[in-house]
Design a protein around this motif. Structure first.
Motif, PDB file in Angstrom:
ATOM      1  N   HIS A 269      11.191 -11.163   6.882  1.00 20.64           N
ATOM      2  CA  HIS A 269      11.629 -11.932   8.045  1.00 20.64           C
ATOM      3  C   HIS A 269      10.437 -12.468   8.838  1.00 20.64           C
ATOM      4  CE1 HIS A 269      16.094 -10.490   8.458  1.00 20.64           C
ATOM      5  NE2 HIS A 269      15.819 -11.024   7.283  1.00 20.64           N
ATOM      6  N   ASP A 270       9.388 -11.652   8.932  1.00 19.81           N
ATOM      7  CA  ASP A 270       8.203 -12.076   9.689  1.00 19.81           C
ATOM      8  C   ASP A 270       7.559 -13.327   9.069  1.00 19.81           C
ATOM      9  OD1 ASP A 270       6.558 -11.340  11.955  1.00 19.81           O
ATOM     10  OD2 ASP A 270       4.952 -10.942  10.528  1.00 19.81           O
TER      11      ASP A 270
ATOM     12  N   LYS B 161       0.824  -1.224   0.000  1.00 24.09           N
ATOM     13  CA  LYS B 161       0.000   0.000   0.000  1.00 24.09           C
ATOM     14  C   LYS B 161       0.847   1.258   0.000  1.00 24.09           C
ATOM     15  CE  LYS B 161      -2.440  -1.469   3.663  1.00 24.09           C
ATOM     16  NZ  LYS B 161      -2.082  -2.903   3.639  1.00 24.09           N
TER      17      LYS B 161
ATOM     18  N   HIS C 214      10.355  -1.617   6.179  1.00 20.71           N
ATOM     19  CA  HIS C 214       9.052  -2.292   6.322  1.00 20.71           C
ATOM     20  C   HIS C 214       9.073  -3.618   5.534  1.00 20.71           C
ATOM     21  CE1 HIS C 214       4.777  -3.004   6.181  1.00 20.71           C
ATOM     22  NE2 HIS C 214       4.710  -2.767   4.890  1.00 20.71           N
TER      23      HIS C 214
ATOM     24  N   PHE D 109      -4.850   1.342  12.771  1.00 25.68           N
ATOM     25  CA  PHE D 109      -4.345   0.512  11.662  1.00 25.68           C
ATOM     26  C   PHE D 109      -4.179  -0.935  12.112  1.00 25.68           C
ATOM     27  CE2 PHE D 109      -1.044  -1.201   8.896  1.00 25.68           C
ATOM     28  CZ  PHE D 109      -1.509  -0.815   7.643  1.00 25.68           C
TER      29      PHE D 109
ATOM     30  N   THR E  19       4.113  -2.266  15.165  1.00 23.99           N
ATOM     31  CA  THR E  19       3.464  -1.592  14.028  1.00 23.99           C
ATOM     32  C   THR E  19       3.567  -0.080  14.165  1.00 23.99           C
ATOM     33  OG1 THR E  19       1.891  -3.411  13.870  1.00 23.99           O
ATOM     34  CG2 THR E  19       1.270  -1.341  12.785  1.00 23.99           C
TER      35      THR E  19
ATOM     36  N   GLN F  82       8.416  -6.896  18.143  1.00 24.30           N
ATOM     37  CA  GLN F  82       8.387  -8.263  17.600  1.00 24.30           C
ATOM     38  C   GLN F  82       8.810  -9.275  18.680  1.00 24.30           C
ATOM     39  OE1 GLN F  82       7.265  -9.371  14.849  1.00 24.30           O
ATOM     40  NE2 GLN F  82       8.271 -11.291  14.394  1.00 24.30           N
TER      41      GLN F  82
ATOM     42  N   ARG G  89       3.448   4.015   4.594  1.00 27.86           N
ATOM     43  CA  ARG G  89       4.461   4.728   5.384  1.00 27.86           C
ATOM     44  C   ARG G  89       5.198   5.779   4.551  1.00 27.86           C
ATOM     45  NH1 ARG G  89       3.181  -0.064   6.182  1.00 27.86           N
ATOM     46  NH2 ARG G  89       2.729  -0.960   8.227  1.00 27.86           N
TER      47      ARG G  89
ATOM     48  N   ARG H 209       1.265 -10.318   0.040  1.00 28.39           N
ATOM     49  CA  ARG H 209       0.894  -9.380  -1.019  1.00 28.39           C
ATOM     50  C   ARG H 209       0.481 -10.113  -2.309  1.00 28.39           C
ATOM     51  NH1 ARG H 209       5.923  -5.052  -0.186  1.00 28.39           N
ATOM     52  NH2 ARG H 209       4.972  -3.773   1.430  1.00 28.39           N
TER      53      ARG H 209
HETATM   54  C1  GRG Z   1      15.131  -9.615  12.604  1.00 24.73           C
HETATM   55  C2  GRG Z   1      14.580 -12.109  12.283  1.00 24.73           C
HETATM   56  C3  GRG Z   1      14.133 -10.701  12.402  1.00 24.73           C
HETATM   57  C4  GRG Z   1      12.825 -10.435  12.312  1.00 24.73           C
HETATM   58  C5  GRG Z   1      12.267  -9.114  12.328  1.00 24.73           C
HETATM   59  C6  GRG Z   1      10.747  -6.906  13.027  1.00 24.73           C
HETATM   60  C7  GRG Z   1      10.097  -8.044  12.386  1.00 24.73           C
HETATM   61  C8  GRG Z   1      10.824  -9.282  12.139  1.00 24.73           C
HETATM   62  C9  GRG Z   1       8.848  -8.011  12.037  1.00 24.73           C
HETATM   63  C10 GRG Z   1       8.069  -6.780  12.163  1.00 24.73           C
HETATM   64  C11 GRG Z   1       6.767  -6.973  12.614  1.00 24.73           C
HETATM   65  C12 GRG Z   1       5.679  -6.866  11.627  1.00 24.73           C
HETATM   66  C13 GRG Z   1       5.672  -7.670  10.379  1.00 24.73           C
HETATM   67  C14 GRG Z   1       4.673  -6.091  11.967  1.00 24.73           C
HETATM   68  C15 GRG Z   1       3.421  -6.039  11.222  1.00 24.73           C
HETATM   69  C16 GRG Z   1       3.050  -4.674  10.862  1.00 24.73           C
HETATM   70  C17 GRG Z   1       1.968  -4.699   9.834  1.00 24.73           C
HETATM   71  C18 GRG Z   1       0.559  -4.443  10.272  1.00 24.73           C
HETATM   72  C19 GRG Z   1       2.277  -4.955   8.578  1.00 24.73           C
HETATM   73  C20 GRG Z   1       1.378  -4.858   7.400  1.00 24.73           C
HETATM   74  O1  GRG Z   1       1.562  -3.562   6.885  1.00 24.73           O
HETATM   75  P1  GRG Z   1       0.785  -3.074   5.593  1.00 24.73           P
HETATM   76  O2  GRG Z   1      -0.666  -3.476   5.702  1.00 24.73           O
HETATM   77  O3  GRG Z   1       1.465  -3.968   4.468  1.00 24.73           O
HETATM   78  O4  GRG Z   1       1.089  -1.638   5.380  1.00 24.73           O
HETATM   79  P2  GRG Z   1       1.688  -3.655   2.918  1.00 24.73           P
HETATM   80  O5  GRG Z   1       1.818  -5.025   2.310  1.00 24.73           O
HETATM   81  O6  GRG Z   1       0.497  -2.887   2.390  1.00 24.73           O
HETATM   82  O7  GRG Z   1       2.948  -2.856   2.830  1.00 24.73           O
END
Ligand code: GRG
Length: 292
Positions: A83-84, A45, A77, A215, A179, A155, A48, A96
């Protein structure tokens, strides 16, 4: 220009810039650059980076100065999503609307693609920006938000909380970092690069903190009642990973009320910016109603 035209204009400029920041794949380590590019240049999207550019503009700055920082944020992001999705974290096969990075390129390349995007983010934010006022502070803001006191710390709380019913206070803390930190940094960087006015920053922070909560609540709701096709990933991933969410703690109806409440708080914070924030108002309402 109407809202949709401005939004797609921003997204096109961001995606063109992202392409330009990626290194050439014509080298011995081209495989990892293919994996970076696969995840970075897809159907995100771009929320950010749009926030960073728009806050810079609303604070009377030249939004083009904010582009390297907006792109750096999107790289971080994207790395977090790669990684997630890995088997050691959420083990998600789709992202996606297509196979997640490790499904397409293998776990080794996905891990390295994430690492490389994190580093490329700071190369991008720091390479040609020394003469842009606020660049140093913006880069510091991004580093802090994505680090242990921000996204990664959130995380870690999330990983430790899996399989447990956690109190609302812990859930809030986790999401304010996991987030919320990057959404807050998006707004802060825009204001910093737009002139770094204290009052602008305070209003932008109030907006971004509330937007981040709304969000995440909508994200949790979509994981239960969303359409898999539109979301681009399977629903029910939170339940499969035994995660506490706003929906498991509050129930669906209350979660929807909370999403409305925090969206309203975010909109209230925009009052300070007057009609200059009209685009952001539309964006905020659109995010509440989103289906992906
Ligand atoms: C360092 C091994 C290691 C891992 C790091 C930090 C981390 C892993 C993960 C971050 C946490 C995470 C994925 C949070 C989710 C935030 C979230 C709601 C993501 C979705 O965002 P959107 O909807 O996605 O903006 P798009 O696909 O539109 O960009």
């Amino acid at each position: 220009m109407n809202f949709n035209e401005r939004l797609s204009g921003y997204i096109t400029e961001i995606e063109d810039a992202l392409k330009g920041y990626l290194p050439s794949q014509d080298c011995l380590y081209g495989d990892v650059i293919k994996a970076m590019s696969y995840s970075l240049l897809d159907a995100g999207k771009r929320l950010r980076p749009v926030l960073t550019l728009e806050f810079c503009r609303v604070c009377s700055g030249d939004y083009k100065n904010a582009m390297p920082f907006a792109c750096a944020l999107e790289m971080i992001h994207t790395y977090s999503l790669i990684h997630d999705d890995l088997p050691c974290l959420d083990n998600d096969d789709m992202r996606r609307g297509k196979p997640s990075c490790h499904k397409a390129f293998g776990e080794d390349m996905a891990l390295l693609a994430g690492d490389s995007l994190l580093n490329l983010a700071f190369e991008t934010a720091l390479r040609d920006t020394a003469d842009i006022p606020g660049a140093h502070l913006a880069a510091y803001t991004l580093a802090k938000a994505s680090g242990i006191g921000g996204m990664i710390g959130g995380q870690v709380i999330g990983v430790q909380s899996e399989g447990k019913r956690i109190p609302m206070e812990t859930l809030r803390k986790m999401h304010s970092q996991k987030t919320g930190a990057l959404i807050l940094a998006a707004a802060e960087m825009g204001c910093i690069l737009g002139g770094n006015n204290e009052k602008d920053l305070a209003a932008a922070r109030e907006y971004a903190v509330n937007l981040g909560i709304a969000f995440q609540i909508v994200d949790d709701i979509l994981d239960v009642v969303g359409d898999q096709q539109l979301l681009g990933k399977p629903i029910g991933s939170d339940a499969a990973n035994e995660k506490s969410t706003y929906v498991t703690l509050l129930g669906l109806e209350k979660a929807r009320e909370y999403a409305d409440l925090y969206t309203a708080k975010a909109l209230d914070a925009l009052e300070y910016f007057g009609e200059k924030a009209d685009f952001m108002r539309e964006l905020t309402k659109m995010l509440l109603k989103r289906n992906h």
